[in-house]
Scaffold this active site. Sequence first.
Site, short mmCIF file in Angstrom:
data_model
loop_
_atom_site.label_atom_id
_atom_site.label_comp_id
_atom_site.label_asym_id
_atom_site.label_seq_id
_atom_site.Cartn_x
_atom_site.Cartn_y
_atom_site.Cartn_z
N LEU A 100 0.90 -0.99 0.06
CA LEU A 100 0.17 0.09 -0.02
C LEU A 100 0.94 1.05 -0.02
CD1 LEU A 100 -2.61 -0.93 2.42
CD2 LEU A 100 -2.85 -0.80 0.19
N ASP A 101 0.45 2.14 -0.83
CA ASP A 101 1.72 3.42 -0.81
C ASP A 101 1.43 4.18 0.59
OD1 ASP A 101 1.52 3.01 -3.49
OD2 ASP A 101 -0.14 4.57 -3.89
N TYR A 102 2.60 4.91 0.86
CA TYR A 102 2.82 5.52 2.01
C TYR A 102 1.67 6.60 2.57
CZ TYR A 102 5.26 9.05 5.02
OH TYR A 102 5.75 10.04 6.05
N LYS A 190 -4.78 4.67 -8.32
CA LYS A 190 -4.47 6.25 -8.34
C LYS A 190 -4.47 6.58 -10.01
CE LYS A 190 -2.15 7.28 -3.99
NZ LYS A 190 -1.00 7.00 -3.47
#
Length: 241
Positions: A100-102, A190
């Site tokens: 999962l992204d930051y 995204k």
Amino acid sequence: MERLQKYLSECGVASRRKCEEIIFNKKVKVNGKIVSELGYKVNSTDHVTVEDIEVKKKEKEYYILYKPEKVICSVKDDKNRTTVIDFINTSEKIFPVGRLDYDTSGLLLLTNDGELSNMLTHPSHKIEKKYLAKIDGIISPKDIYMLENGIMLDGVKTKKSKAKIQKIDKKNNKSFVELTITEGRNHQVKNMFGTLGYKVLKLKRTNYDFLTLKNLSIGQSRKLTIKEVKKLYNNAKEKSL
Ligand code: URA
């Protein structure tokens, strides 16, 4: 029963190839007797040593974490920032299943079971992951259709997904869209919205296959039950057929 070299590598002794060498060099004993035969079969009741030091299989551990935003999704960070591992109280070498992204929050699986992790993240295993995205702008029905039927990302169309408008905030010009995908390409959600001209302002993963964030608050984790682990194995197998 499993082959000695596989058993040793799963105990964390070395790679399978290196374990073959160790066996060949007569450093391994099974129940007190040297075994130099590759492919010798052992089971969990056998007493196995390497250079007279006992080796044992590591316990498999499985966790679900409600990842907060601003946390690195990796085992270590060279800048010493908080990682998802810091939220789990274990001495086992666990790692996140996928990424999962930051700045993405939500449901993350962590384990030391490489086999399950590979099965769940392999593109042929169509495990569903559901995200809630807050986006800039009012999403159109045409774009919902586009999300569901595939968006070109790096020259490859995304697989069919499910998209559902959760809420439209006309006053602030924002939309909340639930998107369920079966792939796990880099920054996929995204980039799917981005290709259609929407910026994702907030992203949260709410579901991973049958798992949800029920009873977890941000930063909390829990162990999976045996039943849940079995179900994940079964679903990963089934969905690859
Ligand atoms: N898709 C993204 O863009 N980011 C994530 O963190 C997960 C899926």
